[in-house]
Design an enzyme around this catalytic site. Sequence first.
Site, mmCIF file in Angstrom:
data_model
loop_
_atom_site.group_PDB
_atom_site.id
_atom_site.type_symbol
_atom_site.label_atom_id
_atom_site.label_comp_id
_atom_site.label_asym_id
_atom_site.label_seq_id
_atom_site.Cartn_x
_atom_site.Cartn_y
_atom_site.Cartn_z
ATOM 1 N NE ARG A 1 -1.047 2.497 2.861
ATOM 2 C CZ ARG A 1 -0.519 3.762 3.366
ATOM 3 N NH1 ARG A 1 -0.638 4.742 2.342
ATOM 4 N NH2 ARG A 1 0.076 3.805 4.283
ATOM 5 C CB CYS B 1 2.347 10.375 1.177
ATOM 6 S SG CYS B 1 0.747 10.891 1.184
ATOM 7 C CG ASN C 1 6.564 3.344 5.070
ATOM 8 O OD1 ASN C 1 5.995 3.308 3.991
ATOM 9 N ND2 ASN C 1 6.216 3.724 6.247
#
Length: 306
Positions: A19, A244, A253
Amino acid sequence: MTMLTSLPHRVRLIDVGPRDGLQNEKQAVPAAVKVELVHRLQAAGLKEIEVTSFVSPKWVPQMADNAEVMAGIHREAGVRYSVLTPNLQGFEAAFKTLPDEIVVFGAASEAFSQKNINCSIAESIERFAPVVKAARDAGISVRGAMSCTVGCPYEGDVAPERVSYLAGLMKSIGVQRVDVADTIGVGTPRKVQAAMEATLKHYALNDVSGHFHDTYGQALSNTLAALQMGVWNFQSSVAGLGGCPYAKGATGNVATEDVVYLLQGLGIDTGIDLDKLIDAGVYISEALGRQPNSPVSRAVLNKRSA
Ligand code: HMG
Ligand code: MG
């Protein structure tokens, strides 16, 4: 001074690579590749996987195949599959795909809330409330992601009071656990600990997780700082994927491979097979035409080929 001996004995990692990792990719990633990535992550021992998000395909085109990806996964017992749902429309679409957990996502900074989900913090909570209720009525768990808990790409430093405010709102609508996210990876240990502390005013230690982007290379230090507070849930992305689309310049991340190596070195149980995880990272990186963004992966791969 907290001693390293007081660290948690085990850590639960949520891999958000499918995701958070892939949402930012400009190139099309076939649903079959995303499904295979999820399969490889569960084979490596991940017990929680953030699979996709049910957001507007105009806002995040890469997640438009959400239902197809969810339908393609051969689910393993004991693995929790979560998806992002920003509103009831997203929840209704997600619900049909039988997620174990849904994630509402808000921000500690007003500007980021506007840029990311097109509404104020207060409006976002109004939107989330019926989503949380519908999910919990259906027996689906609810997590809340809290963006910009340390810094915001539009507002700069974010005060812990802002984090506490958001955590309190999340709690008030029935969100069961929350992620303390350093969206743009600007945090350093004391700042991250302050954001954690602000969250712990409203949530128990077991219900708080760290979500650290590694833009400034601080995510592992921040992970250790959170571990020293007893936090034992963390999100990370295989191969360090991610970012993002509404946080320009923010990179992925922290790599799951790097976190697992750190934890193994500290004698903390994760249940994850590092070699299989590295293979999963190589799989998705090859599909994207690049090297895994993880020093641990690179080191192990060099050693393997020596
Ligand atoms: P909006 O434009 O205000 O929504 O967007 P709206 O309700 O006015 O609807 C406008 C259009 O969007 C309509 O379509 C709706 O049907 C459609 P139209 O009539 O124009 O054809 N729509 C949807 N379509 C599919 N699924 C939905 C949905 N909702 C409305 N759920 C909205 C508001 C929240 C939808 C939008 O801003 C959005 O999709 N934002 C997504 C942002 C996003 O995904 N960001 C990345 C994830 S968050 C993140 O990465 C941070 C995190 O990792 C933690 C951290 O690191 O900080 C979690
Ligand atoms: Mg994120």
